[in-house]
Design a protein around this motif. Structure first.
Motif, short mmCIF file in Angstrom:
data_model
loop_
_atom_site.label_atom_id
_atom_site.label_comp_id
_atom_site.label_asym_id
_atom_site.label_seq_id
_atom_site.Cartn_x
_atom_site.Cartn_y
_atom_site.Cartn_z
N VAL A 25 -5.53 12.91 10.21
CA VAL A 25 -4.52 12.14 9.51
C VAL A 25 -4.89 11.16 8.77
CG1 VAL A 25 -2.11 11.27 9.86
CG2 VAL A 25 -3.03 13.05 11.71
N GLU A 26 -4.22 11.22 7.63
CA GLU A 26 -4.53 10.15 6.54
C GLU A 26 -3.08 9.56 6.36
OE1 GLU A 26 -5.34 10.01 1.94
OE2 GLU A 26 -7.08 10.74 3.17
N LEU A 27 -3.20 8.10 6.46
CA LEU A 27 -2.12 7.24 6.35
C LEU A 27 -2.36 6.32 5.04
CD1 LEU A 27 -1.24 6.63 9.93
CD2 LEU A 27 -0.16 8.40 8.60
N LYS A 28 -1.54 6.16 4.01
CA LYS A 28 -1.69 5.18 3.15
C LYS A 28 -0.61 4.19 3.26
CE LYS A 28 -4.30 8.06 0.10
NZ LYS A 28 -4.70 8.52 -1.14
N PHE A 29 -0.93 2.94 3.29
CA PHE A 29 -0.21 1.82 3.30
C PHE A 29 0.04 0.96 2.09
CE2 PHE A 29 -1.31 2.91 7.69
CZ PHE A 29 -0.16 2.92 8.33
N VAL A 30 1.37 0.64 1.65
CA VAL A 30 1.37 -0.53 0.75
C VAL A 30 1.86 -1.76 1.22
CG1 VAL A 30 1.65 1.31 -1.18
CG2 VAL A 30 3.49 0.28 -0.08
N ARG A 31 1.61 -2.85 0.27
CA ARG A 31 2.19 -3.98 0.79
C ARG A 31 3.13 -4.75 -0.33
NH1 ARG A 31 0.13 -9.00 3.69
NH2 ARG A 31 -1.35 -7.49 4.35
N GLU A 32 4.26 -4.84 0.06
CA GLU A 32 5.37 -5.22 -0.83
C GLU A 32 5.81 -6.26 -0.55
OE1 GLU A 32 8.47 -2.06 -1.14
OE2 GLU A 32 7.11 -0.71 -1.91
#
Length: 105
Positions: A25-32
């Motif tokens: 599984v590949e998870l991409k996160f962003v910081r807002e």
């Protein structure tokens, strides 16, 4: 929200149908601002290629999308066929059961 369970056998000597592969599984996160959010989720089908090298068992994890059109990689045509069967079984299962998570190819 992302839930991943029963991803299969990443490395194993289980050679039966539907037991000879797995998923990463590949998870991409962003910081807002000060909040971290899941931006994208995907999966990579993997197949455990077992072969004998210098008299010893060798297990190689193959990302299926990179090898599904490379029968020349396999010294045994049966191994390529088994991987293709795993790919077809897995894609059918995920097409019927996944919600908004795509295969990464």
């Amino acid at each position: 929200q992302m839930i991943a369970y029963s991803l299969g056998n990443y490395v194993s000597n289980q050679r039966a149908r539907r037991k000879d592969g797995g998923v990463m599984v590949e998870l991409k996160f962003v910081r807002e601002n000060r909040e971290v959010k899941l931006a994208k989720a995907g999966y990579i089908l993997t197949w455990v290629h077992k072969q004998t090298i210098n008299g010893k068992d060798d297990f190689t994890i193959l990302p299926c999308s990179r090898f599904e059109n490379r029968p020349d990689y396999f010294s045994k045509a049966a191994d390529f066929s088994k991987m293709k069967l795993f790919i077809n079984d897995s894609r059918t299962l995920f097409r019927e059961n996944n919600l908004n998570v795509e295969e990464i190819r």
